[in-house]
Design a protein around this motif. Structure first.
Motif, short mmCIF file in Angstrom:
data_model
loop_
_atom_site.label_atom_id
_atom_site.label_comp_id
_atom_site.label_asym_id
_atom_site.label_seq_id
_atom_site.Cartn_x
_atom_site.Cartn_y
_atom_site.Cartn_z
N MET B 66 0.84 -1.20 0.00
CA MET B 66 0.00 0.00 0.00
C MET B 66 0.87 1.25 0.00
O MET B 66 1.83 1.34 0.78
N THR B 67 0.54 2.20 -0.85
CA THR B 67 1.32 3.43 -0.94
C THR B 67 0.83 4.43 0.11
O THR B 67 -0.37 4.65 0.24
N LEU B 68 1.78 5.01 0.82
CA LEU B 68 1.42 6.03 1.82
C LEU B 68 1.31 7.39 1.16
O LEU B 68 2.32 7.96 0.73
N ASP B 69 0.10 7.91 1.05
CA ASP B 69 -0.06 9.26 0.53
C ASP B 69 -1.25 9.89 1.23
O ASP B 69 -1.58 9.51 2.35
N GLU B 70 -1.91 10.82 0.57
CA GLU B 70 -3.03 11.50 1.21
C GLU B 70 -4.20 10.57 1.52
O GLU B 70 -5.05 10.89 2.33
N ASN B 71 -4.23 9.44 0.83
CA ASN B 71 -5.36 8.51 0.97
C ASN B 71 -5.49 8.00 2.40
O ASN B 71 -4.71 7.18 2.88
N THR B 72 -6.53 8.48 3.08
CA THR B 72 -6.65 8.14 4.50
C THR B 72 -7.00 6.67 4.73
O THR B 72 -6.69 6.12 5.77
N LYS B 73 -7.63 6.06 3.74
CA LYS B 73 -7.94 4.62 3.88
C LYS B 73 -6.66 3.83 4.02
O LYS B 73 -6.55 2.96 4.89
N ASN B 74 -5.69 4.14 3.13
CA ASN B 74 -4.42 3.44 3.21
C ASN B 74 -3.74 3.69 4.54
O ASN B 74 -3.15 2.78 5.12
N ILE B 75 -3.82 4.94 5.01
CA ILE B 75 -3.13 5.25 6.27
C ILE B 75 -3.67 4.38 7.40
O ILE B 75 -2.91 3.76 8.13
N SER B 76 -5.00 4.29 7.50
CA SER B 76 -5.49 3.50 8.63
C SER B 76 -5.24 2.01 8.41
O SER B 76 -4.99 1.28 9.36
N ALA B 77 -5.28 1.57 7.15
CA ALA B 77 -4.96 0.16 6.89
C ALA B 77 -3.52 -0.14 7.28
O ALA B 77 -3.23 -1.16 7.92
N ILE B 78 -2.62 0.77 6.92
CA ILE B 78 -1.21 0.54 7.24
C ILE B 78 -0.99 0.58 8.75
O ILE B 78 -0.28 -0.24 9.32
N ARG B 79 -1.67 1.54 9.42
CA ARG B 79 -1.46 1.62 10.87
C ARG B 79 -1.95 0.38 11.59
O ARG B 79 -1.44 0.04 12.65
#
Ligand SMILES: Nc1ncnc2c1ncn2[C@@H]1O[C@H](COP(=O)(O)OP(=O)(O)OP(=O)(O)O)[C@@H](O)[C@H]1O
Ligand SMILES: [Mg+2]
Lengths: 347, 243
Positions: B66-79
């Motif tokens: 998953m690429t970390l960018d502005e996409n908040t879905k990715n952020i919470s998935a990564i966290r």
């Protein structure tokens, strides 16, 4: 001997101390005994009219005769049971609250904050379920004081929290809206706000629409106090360390969840004295609603003292009102202290 | 092997200050990487970028595809896949140790209270503080608090664990109990990025050691090579001071 020594070291340890001790004692001697004489010893408690007050002390007959009006304003006397009923529920709930377990406490709290105020408002205003309507112009006295302050407190607290969070937001629109809102309401005197809400606001509304004056006043006080609440809460938010934000983000909590479960519980706990202060100030600001013609307890005293049969009773009225206000404010202050203590124990 | 963390030409500025300068860095699955370097070199910033506690301004960071960018879905998935342990523990002081461990399970992973308490107790037992579960963080020693913080992170069942100087705030006699837990975790096959100056730990568990200075990765080697024949002058100086 020891107590003599105690007095000597505590009150007369230097010439200045001795001077202060003596002058304060003299001041107490000058003021307290005459006051007690006036309030109790020379006071008149029995009687029906001003003429019964012949002892030279306070004429508590005045308060006795006007008591119902001071408590309920001009609320129709055969409907007063509605007010008593609602406040009885409130008082019983508060008394049994501490004997309940965690889960019931939560339910009772939710009941008191959401359905109960709505239910009470319906009950007070009537017009449904066969209850005769009572116009808010007839509400008054201590009853009105409590209605205004309880509703304003319930609303200003969450709004204040949201504004405090908004002011710290990264989103410029929300941030500058919050700053503007807070600085606007903090910058204007409450009395002008109330005047605007009561007198000017209806002129701005399209004719035909009508928002009850009491509702407008409660909204005005709520927004005014929310601005103060916001700054108190912001102080608490600033005191919560950055590590707490990091940790809650790192375990996947989003903005709202972090705030609800982690940041706010800590922040609010830190500012309980400030919150209590704001609530007490709000409570004491309620007499200002007289500018729009609403008469809470102080307003009722002002009305009663101009009654031709009771001229000259202002002092009794004001002492009584001061006493009532003091009881409520003192209770709030003690309550906030007890919450503070309780939260300290769990940590 | 597949890279579970992949940083390509990552740059970050704090205002004018260039903290991370064109960082290329990757970690493969189950790998243990130790990051060291002088104070202010950007170690914390680097690992905080991996779970987006800090934003990078240039380059790309890919975690588990998953690429970390502005996409908040990715952020919470990564966290939810990356656990983190901090120097200052950062336990939630108003919650018990057990509640610290169950909060995110309940509200992020939507598990029931029973399920999450069971898992929490399992991990607390693993870090040997199950007997402290009902206490509050303030009632525990530093070493116990840090182990509780590790358990809290593990309760989210992450694929990757980030450690930012987990033993630097501890008294010497407590360092070992925390390192033991981390060694266990490493042996269990966790992917780990550890910022630490505990070179004993690095020698024991790290596959690779990265040395940072002034926002650059100046040396990056297999553990044995790193200690036996460091090439960069700054690395040599650093190792001579610390060993
Ligand atoms: N939020 C911030 N705003 C501005 N500058 C920052 C911020 N965080 C860190 N810095 C600066 O960035 C640089 C790198 O910080 P970082 O915390 O990554 O260093 P570090 O290698 O972890 O050091 P240490 O060993 O002291 O923890 C430091 O010079 C620091 O002052
Ligand atoms: Mg650091």
């Amino acid at each position: 001997m020891r107590s003599l020594n105690f007095i000597k070291t505590r009150f007369f340890s230097s010439p200045i101390d001795a001077f202060l001790t003596l002058s304060i004692s003299y001041l107490i001697y000058l003021t307290i005994p005459p006051f007690i004489n006036w309030v109790l010893i020379d006071a008149t408690f029995y009687g029906e009219t001003k003429k019964d007050c012949i002892d030279g002390g306070a004429c508590w007959v005045f308060i006795k005769i006007w008591f119902t009006k001071l408590l309920y304003g001009l609320y129709p006397s055969e409907e007063i049971w509605r007010i008593n009923f609602a406040f009885a529920i409130l008082i019983i709930s508060i008394v049994i609250y501490k004997y309940l377990n965690q889960k019931l406490k939560k339910y009772l709290f939710l009941f008191l904050v959401i359905p109960f105020p709505i239910f009470s408002l319906v009950l007070f205003s009537g017009g449904v379920f066969g209850l005769s309507p009572v116009d808010t112009r007839e509400w008054g006295g201590l009853f009105l004081t409590l209605v205004i302050s309880i509703f304003a407190i319930i609303f200003c607290f969450p709004i204040g929290i949201l504004l405090a969070m908004g002011r710290r937001s990264n989103l410029p629109v929300i941030k500058y809206f919050s700053i503007g809102f807070i600085e606007f309401w903090r910058g204007v005197p409450l009395i002008t706000v109330l005047f605007m809400a009561g007198v000017m606001f209806p002129l701005l509304l399209p004719s035909g629409t009508n928002l009850d004056k009491l509702v407008r006043v409660i909204i005005a006080i709520t927004l005014f106090e929310a601005a103060y609440m916001a700054e108190v809460v912001r102080g608490g938010l600033q005191a919560v360390g950055r590590g707490q934000y990091d940790a809650s983000k790192a375990i996947g909590m989003g903005y709202w969840k972090s705030h609800i479960f982690i940041i706010l519980p800590q922040a609010l706990k830190l500012v309980i004295p400030g919150i209590a202060n704001t609530f007490i100030a709000l409570f004491k600001d309620t007499p200002l609603v007289f500018v729009v013609g609403l008469l809470e307890i102080l307003g009722m005293v002002n009305l009663a003292k101009t009654n031709p049969y009771w001229l000259g009773m202002a002092t009794e009225g004001y002492v009584f009102v001061a006493f009532v206000y003091w009881i409520f404010c003192f209770a709030m202050s003690r309550y906030s202290l007890s919450i503070e203590k309780k939260l300290k124990i769990t940590n | 092997m597949e890279n579970i963390i992949q940083l390509r030409s990552v740059n970050k500025w704090f205002g004018e200050f260039h903290v991370l300068k064109d960082i290329n860095f990757s970690v493969s699955e189950k790998e243990k990487v130790v990051i060291c370097g002088p104070s202010g070199s950007g170690k914390s910033t680097l690992i905080r970028c991996i779970n987006r506690l800090e934003e990078h301004q240039k380059g790309s960071i890919i975690v588990d595809g998953m690429t970390l960018d502005e996409n908040t879905k990715n952020i919470s998935a990564i966290r939810s896949e990356v656990g983190m342990v901090f120097q200052q523990f950062n336990l939630f002081p108003h919650l018990s140790i057990l509640e610290n461990c169950t909060l995110a399970q309940i509200w992020v992973k939507k598990k029931t209270k029973n399920e999450s308490e069971k898992l929490a107790m399992d991990y607390l037992r693993k870090v040997q503080i199950d007997d402290q579960a009902l206490k509050f963080p303030g009632q525990l020693s530093g070493g116990q608090q840090q182990r509780a913080a590790i358990a809290r992170a593990l309760c989210m069942e992450p694929k990757i664990m980030l450690f930012d100087e987990p033993t630097s705030a501890l008294d010497p006699e407590m360092i070992k109990e925390v390192l033991d837990v981390m060694v266990d975790l490493a042996k269990g096959g966790m992917t780990m990025c550890v910022v630490t100056h505990e070179m004993g730990f690095a020698k024991e568990v790290a596959d690779r050691v990265v040395f940072m200075d002034e926002g650059n990765i100046v040396e990056e080697k297999k553990t044995s090579d790193f200690f036996e024949n460091p090439e960069n002058e700054r690395t040599k100086l650093f190792l001579s001071q610390i060993l």
